[in-house]
Design a protein around this motif. Structure first.
Motif, PDB file in Angstrom:
ATOM      1  N   GLU A   8       0.815  -1.224   0.000  1.00 17.95           N
ATOM      2  CA  GLU A   8       0.000   0.000   0.000  1.00 17.95           C
ATOM      3  C   GLU A   8       0.845   1.269   0.000  1.00 17.95           C
ATOM      4  O   GLU A   8       0.523   2.236  -0.688  1.00 17.95           O
ATOM      5  N   TYR A   9       1.924   1.289   0.760  1.00 18.05           N
ATOM      6  CA  TYR A   9       2.745   2.499   0.878  1.00 18.05           C
ATOM      7  C   TYR A   9       4.147   2.318   0.315  1.00 18.05           C
ATOM      8  O   TYR A   9       4.955   3.254   0.375  1.00 18.05           O
ATOM      9  N   LEU A  10       4.442   1.160  -0.215  1.00 18.07           N
ATOM     10  CA  LEU A  10       5.800   0.875  -0.660  1.00 18.07           C
ATOM     11  C   LEU A  10       6.182   1.755  -1.843  1.00 18.07           C
ATOM     12  O   LEU A  10       5.509   1.785  -2.866  1.00 18.07           O
ATOM     13  N   SER A  11       7.267   2.500  -1.691  1.00 17.38           N
ATOM     14  CA  SER A  11       7.784   3.348  -2.766  1.00 17.38           C
ATOM     15  C   SER A  11       9.277   3.539  -2.555  1.00 17.38           C
ATOM     16  O   SER A  11       9.810   3.279  -1.463  1.00 17.38           O
ATOM     17  N   GLU A  12       9.973   3.995  -3.584  1.00 20.31           N
ATOM     18  CA  GLU A  12      11.412   4.206  -3.464  1.00 20.31           C
ATOM     19  C   GLU A  12      11.739   5.229  -2.386  1.00 20.31           C
ATOM     20  O   GLU A  12      12.763   5.138  -1.712  1.00 20.31           O
ATOM     21  N   LYS A  13      10.837   6.188  -2.190  1.00 15.08           N
ATOM     22  CA  LYS A  13      11.043   7.223  -1.184  1.00 15.08           C
ATOM     23  C   LYS A  13      11.172   6.627   0.221  1.00 15.08           C
ATOM     24  O   LYS A  13      11.900   7.138   1.069  1.00 15.08           O
ATOM     25  N   HIS A  14      10.467   5.532   0.461  1.00 15.28           N
ATOM     26  CA  HIS A  14      10.392   4.961   1.803  1.00 15.28           C
ATOM     27  C   HIS A  14      11.167   3.641   1.937  1.00 15.28           C
ATOM     28  O   HIS A  14      10.925   2.874   2.864  1.00 15.28           O
ATOM     29  N   ILE A  15      12.109   3.402   1.039  1.00 12.60           N
ATOM     30  CA  ILE A  15      12.798   2.112   1.046  1.00 12.60           C
ATOM     31  C   ILE A  15      13.559   1.872   2.344  1.00 12.60           C
ATOM     32  O   ILE A  15      13.567   0.758   2.883  1.00 12.60           O
ATOM     33  N   GLU A  16      14.200   2.891   2.900  1.00 12.09           N
ATOM     34  CA  GLU A  16      14.936   2.679   4.140  1.00 12.09           C
ATOM     35  C   GLU A  16      13.999   2.265   5.270  1.00 12.09           C
ATOM     36  O   GLU A  16      14.322   1.360   6.053  1.00 12.09           O
ATOM     37  N   ALA A  17      12.835   2.898   5.357  1.00  8.98           N
ATOM     38  CA  ALA A  17      11.868   2.534   6.397  1.00  8.98           C
ATOM     39  C   ALA A  17      11.410   1.094   6.237  1.00  8.98           C
ATOM     40  O   ALA A  17      11.284   0.351   7.223  1.00  8.98           O
ATOM     41  N   TYR A  18      11.191   0.676   5.012  1.00  7.47           N
ATOM     42  CA  TYR A  18      10.766  -0.707   4.781  1.00  7.47           C
ATOM     43  C   TYR A  18      11.902  -1.692   5.028  1.00  7.47           C
ATOM     44  O   TYR A  18      11.683  -2.815   5.486  1.00  7.47           O
ATOM     45  N   SER A  19      13.128  -1.290   4.735  1.00  6.71           N
ATOM     46  CA  SER A  19      14.274  -2.148   5.022  1.00  6.71           C
ATOM     47  C   SER A  19      14.416  -2.363   6.530  1.00  6.71           C
ATOM     48  O   SER A  19      14.676  -3.481   6.997  1.00  6.71           O
ATOM     49  N   ARG A  20      14.228  -1.303   7.305  1.00  5.69           N
ATOM     50  CA  ARG A  20      14.249  -1.428   8.762  1.00  5.69           C
ATOM     51  C   ARG A  20      13.145  -2.374   9.233  1.00  5.69           C
ATOM     52  O   ARG A  20      13.345  -3.216  10.115  1.00  5.69           O
ATOM     53  N   SER A  21      11.968  -2.200   8.639  1.00  7.90           N
ATOM     54  CA  SER A  21      10.829  -3.037   9.009  1.00  7.90           C
ATOM     55  C   SER A  21      11.095  -4.497   8.676  1.00  7.90           C
ATOM     56  O   SER A  21      10.718  -5.394   9.444  1.00  7.90           O
ATOM     57  N   GLU A  22      11.734  -4.758   7.551  1.00 10.69           N
ATOM     58  CA  GLU A  22      12.036  -6.138   7.177  1.00 10.69           C
ATOM     59  C   GLU A  22      13.025  -6.765   8.151  1.00 10.69           C
ATOM     60  O   GLU A  22      12.884  -7.935   8.505  1.00 10.69           O
ATOM     61  N   HIS A  23      14.002  -5.990   8.603  1.00  8.27           N
ATOM     62  CA  HIS A  23      14.926  -6.538   9.587  1.00  8.27           C
ATOM     63  C   HIS A  23      14.192  -6.886  10.881  1.00  8.27           C
ATOM     64  O   HIS A  23      14.417  -7.954  11.466  1.00  8.27           O
ATOM     65  N   ALA A  24      13.291  -6.001  11.309  1.00  2.87           N
ATOM     66  CA  ALA A  24      12.520  -6.269  12.529  1.00  2.87           C
ATOM     67  C   ALA A  24      11.636  -7.503  12.352  1.00  2.87           C
ATOM     68  O   ALA A  24      11.499  -8.323  13.265  1.00  2.87           O
ATOM     69  N   ARG A  25      11.043  -7.647  11.173  1.00  6.48           N
ATOM     70  CA  ARG A  25      10.217  -8.826  10.904  1.00  6.48           C
ATOM     71  C   ARG A  25      11.061 -10.089  10.926  1.00  6.48           C
ATOM     72  O   ARG A  25      10.701 -11.092  11.539  1.00  6.48           O
ATOM     73  N   TRP A  26      12.199 -10.017  10.254  1.00  9.89           N
ATOM     74  CA  TRP A  26      13.066 -11.185  10.146  1.00  9.89           C
ATOM     75  C   TRP A  26      13.546 -11.651  11.516  1.00  9.89           C
ATOM     76  O   TRP A  26      13.506 -12.838  11.830  1.00  9.89           O
ATOM     77  N   LEU A  27      14.033 -10.727  12.336  1.00  8.53           N
ATOM     78  CA  LEU A  27      14.579 -11.164  13.634  1.00  8.53           C
ATOM     79  C   LEU A  27      13.469 -11.666  14.554  1.00  8.53           C
ATOM     80  O   LEU A  27      13.687 -12.576  15.363  1.00  8.53           O
ATOM     81  N   THR A  28      12.249 -11.099  14.420  1.00  3.88           N
ATOM     82  CA  THR A  28      11.114 -11.612  15.191  1.00  3.88           C
ATOM     83  C   THR A  28      10.810 -13.043  14.791  1.00  3.88           C
ATOM     84  O   THR A  28      10.590 -13.915  15.638  1.00  3.88           O
ATOM     85  N   GLU A  29      10.821 -13.289  13.487  1.00  9.74           N
ATOM     86  CA  GLU A  29      10.613 -14.654  12.993  1.00  9.74           C
ATOM     87  C   GLU A  29      11.668 -15.604  13.534  1.00  9.74           C
ATOM     88  O   GLU A  29      11.355 -16.707  14.001  1.00  9.74           O
ATOM     89  N   LYS A  30      12.923 -15.178  13.496  1.00  7.60           N
ATOM     90  CA  LYS A  30      14.004 -16.052  13.964  1.00  7.60           C
ATOM     91  C   LYS A  30      13.846 -16.357  15.453  1.00  7.60           C
ATOM     92  O   LYS A  30      14.079 -17.491  15.893  1.00  7.60           O
ATOM     93  N   LEU A  31      13.475 -15.385  16.259  1.00  8.56           N
ATOM     94  CA  LEU A  31      13.267 -15.626  17.685  1.00  8.56           C
ATOM     95  C   LEU A  31      12.124 -16.615  17.899  1.00  8.56           C
ATOM     96  O   LEU A  31      12.216 -17.522  18.728  1.00  8.56           O
ATOM     97  N   ILE A  32      11.044 -16.459  17.145  1.00  7.77           N
ATOM     98  CA  ILE A  32       9.912 -17.384  17.256  1.00  7.77           C
ATOM     99  C   ILE A  32      10.318 -18.785  16.837  1.00  7.77           C
ATOM    100  O   ILE A  32       9.884 -19.788  17.439  1.00  7.77           O
ATOM    101  N   MET A  33      11.184 -18.886  15.858  1.00  7.64           N
ATOM    102  CA  MET A  33      11.616 -20.190  15.363  1.00  7.64           C
ATOM    103  C   MET A  33      12.750 -20.796  16.191  1.00  7.64           C
ATOM    104  O   MET A  33      13.349 -21.790  15.804  1.00  7.64           O
ATOM    105  N   GLY A  34      13.048 -20.199  17.340  1.00  9.18           N
ATOM    106  CA  GLY A  34      13.966 -20.815  18.279  1.00  9.18           C
ATOM    107  C   GLY A  34      15.384 -20.294  18.278  1.00  9.18           C
ATOM    108  O   GLY A  34      16.216 -20.758  19.072  1.00  9.18           O
TER     109      GLY A  34
END
Length: 352
Positions: free
Chosen positions: A255-281
């Motif tokens: 919905e909001y993904l654009s080149e202007k906001h790529i850094e914000a989405y990159s930060r969000s992806e890191h937060a998502r990824w590490l949350t997943e890894k913690l859940i997966m043990g």
């Protein structure tokens, strides 16, 4: 393009190699179907001052699977770990004084409650750095008047949703996006050779995106599951599921993904990824492991990190850290987060 329906959750095993119960696996599918549908109602962009608030009104196994899936999926681009704000807050209503012991079970949240803001009946239960953009709260009493704009989820509502869907829609997963997302790691040197400076500039990824779009994107989509390999290789299973969890977030990010906001989405992806890894043990490096890692270089450092990741009983990942520390510890992973965000529209359009 035809759906590619698979059942990957059946292959996930506990750390000791034993299987999860059929009930647990069923709940994972049910929770995923419900949460992905529910999050379509949520709209939070990079400049929003709002954050997601969810109240889960009971603590049955199905509802704890809902909490698990929310934690895997509810990641938004206005979170900034340096400012420590805009976390998704999940409140669980429970009378179980041992609820924390349930939350950290492998079938639910694994190591996440130790490394996110977590409060159980008013007592902080987290024991480490709060890396995640998920905040957990357990309360004994709650009423509708306290909703304050929260998304309220009851078991009755979940069961009603499930009754309205076909078995195929709930208990299988279209894995096409997950398979294609994994191909970003095949771009190779076009990303690996990029300098770490100005890492979020979209123009730096033009050649890599061309290679991805014209060489990798339109290849035939093979199944995610390799039965012979997945039966005996827990790392392959977790890697495959990681791509599923990643792709599950594409729709709400578009919905909001654009080149202007790529850094914000990159930060969000890191937060998502590490949350997943913690859940997966997985867990972050402890102090002694961190010191040893920092004293190593080149192949020795890489081999040490691989050894930590592949420990089946206690997997450890160096990238479970703040985004600021990631730039120092493993800047190459930041390039792949940014490239993945730029590739999402291509992946989405390729499977329509």
């Amino acid at each position: 393009m035809k759906l590619q329906l698979e059942k990957p959750f059946e292959y996930l095993k506990r750390k000791d190699g034993s299987p999860f119960s059929p009930e647990t696996i069923r709940h994972w599918y049910e929770a995923r179907a419900y949460v992905l549908d529910k999050l379509k109602e949520v709209s939070i962009g990079p400049d929003s001052a709002n954050h997601l608030k969810v109240v889960v009104t009971s603590d049955s196994p199905l509802m704890l699977s809902i909490v698990r899936t929310l934690a895997l999926t509810a990641h938004f681009p206005n979170f900034d770990d340096e400012k420590d704000g805009n976390r998704a807050v999940i409140t669980i209503v429970s009378h179980d004084r041992q609820i924390f012991d349930k939350l950290v079970k492998e079938e639910y949240l694994g190591n996440l409650p130790y490394h996110c803001h977590c409060s159980v009946f008013g007592v902080r239960s987290d024991q480490g750095d709060a890396f995640s953009d998920i905040e957990l709260t357990v309360v004994e009493e709650w009423n509708q008047d306290d909703a304050d704009g929260a998304l309220v989820i009851s078991e009755e509502e979940v069961q009603k949703f499930l009754a309205s869907k076909s078995q195929e829609a709930v208990y299988s997963i279209d894995t096409r996006k997950a398979v294609i997302a994994d191909r970003i790691y095949s771009v190779g040197t076009l990303i690996d050779n990029l300098p770490a400076e100005d890492i979020h500039s979209p123009s730096r990824y033009a050649m890599a995106l061309d290679a991805f779009q014209y060489r990798l994107l339109n290849k035939n989509t093979n199944p995610l599951i390799n039965p012979k390999k997945w039966e005996n290789d827990h790392i392959s299973v977790k890697n495959g599921l990681s791509n599923v969890f990643c792709a599950d977030c594409f729709d709400i990010r578009m919905e909001y993904l654009s080149e202007k906001h790529i850094e914000a989405y990159s930060r969000s992806e890191h937060a998502r990824w590490l949350t997943e890894k913690l859940i997966m043990g997985f867990r972050p490096l402890n102090k002694q492991e961190r010191i040893r890692d920092e004293r190593m270089f080149g192949a020795n450092k890489n081999n040490y990190r691989k050894q930590l990741k592949k420990n089946p009983s206690d997997p450890v990942h160096v990238d479970i850290c703040t985004y600021r520390d990631l730039r120092r510890i493993d800047p190459d992973s930041m390039k792949y987060d940014t490239f993945l965000m730029l590739a999402i529209p291509l992946i989405q359009y390729s499977i329509r």
